[in-house]
Write a protein that holds these residues in place. Structure first.
Motif, PDB file in Angstrom:
ATOM      1  N   PRO A  28       0.828  -1.213  -0.077  1.00  0.00           N
ATOM      2  CA  PRO A  28      -0.092  -0.134  -0.138  1.00  0.00           C
ATOM      3  C   PRO A  28       0.756   1.212  -0.158  1.00  0.00           C
ATOM      4  CG  PRO A  28      -0.849  -1.560   1.533  1.00  0.00           C
ATOM      5  CD  PRO A  28       0.367  -2.254   1.007  1.00  0.00           C
ATOM      6  N   HIS A  29       0.576   1.983  -0.825  1.00  0.00           N
ATOM      7  CA  HIS A  29       1.272   3.582  -1.042  1.00  0.00           C
ATOM      8  C   HIS A  29       2.846   3.471  -1.216  1.00  0.00           C
ATOM      9  CE1 HIS A  29      -2.656   4.854   0.176  1.00  0.00           C
ATOM     10  NE2 HIS A  29      -2.430   4.176   1.561  1.00  0.00           N
ATOM     11  N   CYS A  30       3.282   2.275  -1.802  1.00  0.00           N
ATOM     12  CA  CYS A  30       4.590   2.085  -2.138  1.00  0.00           C
ATOM     13  C   CYS A  30       4.698   1.857  -3.617  1.00  0.00           C
ATOM     14  CB  CYS A  30       5.144   1.021  -1.406  1.00  0.00           C
ATOM     15  SG  CYS A  30       5.108   0.995   0.402  1.00  0.00           S
ATOM     16  N   GLU A  31       4.172   2.268  -4.489  1.00  0.00           N
ATOM     17  CA  GLU A  31       4.377   2.186  -5.850  1.00  0.00           C
ATOM     18  C   GLU A  31       5.586   2.794  -6.363  1.00  0.00           C
ATOM     19  OE1 GLU A  31      -0.229   2.735  -5.563  1.00  0.00           O
ATOM     20  OE2 GLU A  31       1.694   3.878  -4.663  1.00  0.00           O
ATOM     21  N   THR A  32       5.832   4.024  -5.942  1.00  0.00           N
ATOM     22  CA  THR A  32       7.155   4.681  -6.404  1.00  0.00           C
ATOM     23  C   THR A  32       8.425   4.184  -5.601  1.00  0.00           C
ATOM     24  OG1 THR A  32       5.973   6.866  -6.472  1.00  0.00           O
ATOM     25  CG2 THR A  32       8.459   7.057  -6.291  1.00  0.00           C
ATOM     26  N   SER A  33       8.305   3.898  -4.577  1.00  0.00           N
ATOM     27  CA  SER A  33       9.331   2.985  -3.580  1.00  0.00           C
ATOM     28  C   SER A  33       9.662   1.743  -4.639  1.00  0.00           C
ATOM     29  CB  SER A  33       9.023   2.866  -2.410  1.00  0.00           C
ATOM     30  OG  SER A  33       9.947   2.261  -1.776  1.00  0.00           O
ATOM     31  N   ALA A  34       8.685   1.130  -4.928  1.00  0.00           N
ATOM     32  CA  ALA A  34       8.917  -0.314  -5.692  1.00  0.00           C
ATOM     33  C   ALA A  34       9.693  -0.093  -6.900  1.00  0.00           C
ATOM     34  CB  ALA A  34       7.584  -1.084  -5.897  1.00  0.00           C
ATOM     35  N   ALA A  35       9.113   0.927  -7.486  1.00  0.00           N
ATOM     36  CA  ALA A  35       9.862   1.428  -8.854  1.00  0.00           C
ATOM     37  C   ALA A  35      11.170   1.666  -8.718  1.00  0.00           C
ATOM     38  CB  ALA A  35       8.930   2.197  -9.556  1.00  0.00           C
ATOM     39  N   LEU A  36      11.529   2.496  -7.639  1.00  0.00           N
ATOM     40  CA  LEU A  36      12.803   3.095  -7.663  1.00  0.00           C
ATOM     41  C   LEU A  36      13.808   1.703  -7.201  1.00  0.00           C
ATOM     42  CD1 LEU A  36      12.244   6.141  -5.662  1.00  0.00           C
ATOM     43  CD2 LEU A  36      13.089   6.117  -7.851  1.00  0.00           C
ATOM     44  N   HIS A  37      13.475   0.909  -6.188  1.00  0.00           N
ATOM     45  CA  HIS A  37      14.220  -0.203  -5.647  1.00  0.00           C
ATOM     46  C   HIS A  37      14.194  -1.228  -6.847  1.00  0.00           C
ATOM     47  CE1 HIS A  37      13.266   1.525  -1.756  1.00  0.00           C
ATOM     48  NE2 HIS A  37      14.582   1.128  -1.466  1.00  0.00           N
ATOM     49  N   LEU A  38      13.352  -1.417  -7.788  1.00  0.00           N
ATOM     50  CA  LEU A  38      13.729  -2.351  -8.753  1.00  0.00           C
ATOM     51  C   LEU A  38      14.670  -1.873  -9.710  1.00  0.00           C
ATOM     52  CD1 LEU A  38       9.807  -3.533  -9.630  1.00  0.00           C
ATOM     53  CD2 LEU A  38      11.797  -4.897  -8.665  1.00  0.00           C
ATOM     54  N   GLY A  39      14.269  -0.458  -9.924  1.00  0.00           N
ATOM     55  CA  GLY A  39      15.263   0.109 -10.719  1.00  0.00           C
ATOM     56  C   GLY A  39      16.899   0.067 -10.459  1.00  0.00           C
ATOM     57  N   ALA A  40      16.913  -0.033  -8.898  1.00  0.00           N
ATOM     58  CA  ALA A  40      18.306   0.218  -8.609  1.00  0.00           C
ATOM     59  C   ALA A  40      18.969  -1.364  -8.946  1.00  0.00           C
ATOM     60  CB  ALA A  40      18.361   0.087  -6.889  1.00  0.00           C
ATOM     61  N   ASN A  87       9.896 -10.211  -6.198  1.00  0.00           N
ATOM     62  CA  ASN A  87       9.080 -10.362  -4.993  1.00  0.00           C
ATOM     63  C   ASN A  87       9.641 -10.189  -3.560  1.00  0.00           C
ATOM     64  OD1 ASN A  87       7.041 -11.357  -6.447  1.00  0.00           O
ATOM     65  ND2 ASN A  87       7.705 -13.471  -6.306  1.00  0.00           N
ATOM     66  N   GLY A  88      11.105  -9.937  -3.731  1.00  0.00           N
ATOM     67  CA  GLY A  88      11.779  -9.741  -2.309  1.00  0.00           C
ATOM     68  C   GLY A  88      12.294  -8.113  -2.090  1.00  0.00           C
ATOM     69  N   THR A  89      11.851  -7.397  -3.157  1.00  0.00           N
ATOM     70  CA  THR A  89      12.049  -5.885  -3.276  1.00  0.00           C
ATOM     71  C   THR A  89      11.357  -5.284  -2.297  1.00  0.00           C
ATOM     72  OG1 THR A  89      12.781  -6.163  -5.798  1.00  0.00           O
ATOM     73  CG2 THR A  89      12.421  -3.952  -4.903  1.00  0.00           C
ATOM     74  N   ARG A  90      11.835  -4.128  -1.895  1.00  0.00           N
ATOM     75  CA  ARG A  90      11.306  -3.334  -1.040  1.00  0.00           C
ATOM     76  C   ARG A  90      10.224  -2.610  -1.495  1.00  0.00           C
ATOM     77  NH1 ARG A  90      14.844   0.958   2.431  1.00  0.00           N
ATOM     78  NH2 ARG A  90      15.407  -0.969   3.201  1.00  0.00           N
ATOM     79  N   GLY A  91       8.909  -2.456  -0.955  1.00  0.00           N
ATOM     80  CA  GLY A  91       7.648  -1.918  -1.591  1.00  0.00           C
ATOM     81  C   GLY A  91       6.922  -3.004  -2.440  1.00  0.00           C
ATOM     82  N   VAL A  92       7.426  -4.165  -2.735  1.00  0.00           N
ATOM     83  CA  VAL A  92       6.815  -5.096  -3.554  1.00  0.00           C
ATOM     84  C   VAL A  92       6.006  -6.123  -2.703  1.00  0.00           C
ATOM     85  CG1 VAL A  92       6.923  -6.544  -5.308  1.00  0.00           C
ATOM     86  CG2 VAL A  92       8.332  -4.526  -5.644  1.00  0.00           C
TER      87      VAL A  92
END
Length: 211
Positions: A28-40, A87-92
């Motif tokens: 919840p409310h972590c779409e941007t965080s998930a995208a940033l950590h996946l990009g990293a 699946n183990g990424t922060r925000g996902v």
């Protein structure tokens, strides 16, 4: 959640052989965080955004919010990438799965969104009078309607479906999006379901009887 604009998303180049778009279900409310950590982790993502007007300190402020709350897209080659790391990424929360593997998005869906987006990921749809739309802002958010007229100064007239009839309303052009259909907003109910053991047995019996 409100989204701060950042650099252009690195998702514009064409998919390579073996690559497909997949759906990530965020916390919840972590779409941007998930995208940033996946990009990293060098995963290519796309988070479609929608401009909405909100009231803040007695003023109307335009903010970017996810078009599909809790959902974003990621490019994967299941034979090349360590996709379980998503699946183990922060925000996902998880990838949307089918039968134990990620379920790919139907071809053309993400590509259409990308073609309609700005470098920041904001989706701007071109709609004509008569188009079916969904309201995403104001007291009627979520209601379906028909675009009646494109006015001036960013205003539109919409016929809102309500109690079996249509009610005319005028609102800002950023308060509506096309009513896309089944893929408009991924939901848990839309996820593929793996047949249970009894269901698989029933399918096998039917296939044997038809043979």
């Amino acid at each position: 959640m409100n989204v701060e604009l950042g650099p252009a998303p690195p998702c514009g180049r064409a998919l390579e052989e073996g690559e497909r778009w997949y759906v990530v279900y965020a916390q919840p409310h972590c779409e941007t965080s998930a995208a940033l950590h996946l990009g990293a982790q060098n995963f290519r993502t796309f988070l479609p955004l929608l401009s909405k007007t909100v009231r803040h300190a007695r003023k109307s402020v335009a903010v970017l919010t996810p078009l599909f709350p809790r959902y974003l897209f990621v490019v994967l080659d299941l034979n090349r990438d360590r996709w379980r790391a998503v699946n183990g990424t922060r925000g996902v929360a998880s990838l949307v799965m089918y039968g134990g593997t990620p379920a790919p998005v139907r071809s053309g869906v993400v590509e259409t969104l990308l073609a309609s987006s700005s470098p920041e990921g904001e989706i701007r749809f071109e709609m004509a009078p008569g188009s079916r739309v969904r309201l995403v802002d104001g007291p009627f958010a979520g209601q379906l309607g028909v675009l009646r007229d494109l006015g001036r100064a960013g205003r539109v007239q919409v016929l809102i479906e309500m109690m079996g009839s249509y009610v005319a309303a005028e609102l800002g052009d950023r308060g509506i999006v096309p009513a896309f259909g089944a893929w408009e907003r991924p939901r848990s109910a839309d996820r593929p379901v793996v047949p249970t053991t009894s269901r698989r047995a029933d399918i096998a019996r039917r296939q044997k009887a038809q043979a």
